[in-house]
Design an enzyme around this catalytic site. Sequence first.
Site, PDB file in Angstrom:
ATOM      1  N   ASP A 220      11.492   4.405  -5.969  1.00 45.71           N
ATOM      2  CA  ASP A 220      10.364   3.575  -6.400  1.00 45.71           C
ATOM      3  C   ASP A 220       9.057   4.221  -5.961  1.00 45.71           C
ATOM      4  OD1 ASP A 220       9.153   1.347  -7.626  1.00 45.71           O
ATOM      5  OD2 ASP A 220       9.057   0.245  -5.729  1.00 45.71           O
ATOM      6  N   ASP A 237       8.239   1.881   2.127  1.00 45.04           N
ATOM      7  CA  ASP A 237       9.138   1.095   1.264  1.00 45.04           C
ATOM      8  C   ASP A 237      10.381   1.892   0.860  1.00 45.04           C
ATOM      9  OD1 ASP A 237       7.315  -0.953   1.426  1.00 45.04           O
ATOM     10  OD2 ASP A 237       6.362  -0.513  -0.487  1.00 45.04           O
TER      11      ASP A 237
END
Length: 307
Positions: A220, A237
């Site tokens: 991502d 993340d």
Amino acid sequence: MTESEEFGLVAPEEADTPGDEWESIDVTDTEADRIARKRDRKFDEFRKRLKDADQFKVEQSVFDDATFAAIYKLVQDGHIDAFGGPISTGKEANVYEALGQDDTDVAVKIYRINASNFRHMRDYLEGDPRFEGIGNDKKRVVLAWTQKEFANLERARRAGVRVPEPIAVERNVLVMELVGLVEDRARRLAEVNVENPETAYEVVREYMRRLHSAGLVHGDLSEYNMIIHDGELVIIDLGQAVTVHHPNAGEFLRRDCRNVAKFFSRQGTDTSADDLYEFVTDVDADPTGDPDVDERDAGTDAESTDE
């Protein structure tokens, strides 16, 4: 206003880049579950204080007793000394500022067992060799996801990728380095004007290659998952990061390359998604460093778009 003076590469922690060895992930009941079942006087008092705290009052319906027990265990182990306010709130998790060992500021990420994006989590876990047979149990999926993020952060750091340092994990609660403070927060790459995008791009693509050499794909990656603070570019993340053996790893990596190349192309850097993919997956390249990027000279300035 100068946001950062240097995007320096960090050095790998080990001489040998990690290969295909994988962490043992256990999603059975933890000490926190046992504490929650026992419900002794000390835990009940702690639970009541935490539930009465302003930052947790609105979360009573989504943080179960075992979540409070996980926090209790982390406090007992010395990883958390005091809680501050929330840094961010989301559908899957809340992140809080806290005081850790030696008066250091840490981030505490608490995943909700009743996460609304449960199916999204499961899609990333299925096919990862560390989580075979995880099934459809929501609790097991969230616990696996939390441990997965901790393991991914550890593996990334060993490979020489600048990510928040993982400190401890208990059940659905992850304690990690707080990059920047709430009042002086790190800026996402999307929020700054990068004055030397070529240098920043060299660092990002090297980190992508190191991740891949360590057997991971971020999954991502974009300008929204990279932050700048105190002269460093930090990848964040990593909860959804998958192994290179995941059935969708190639697709995820292609998407990462498209996102990164698109962003830096807008900054005037001569790159393409195909070129980036070829660089990241070059098995003959030295995974511990890029000769085109000197750690001492990998400098750039970035100006905040908030000014």
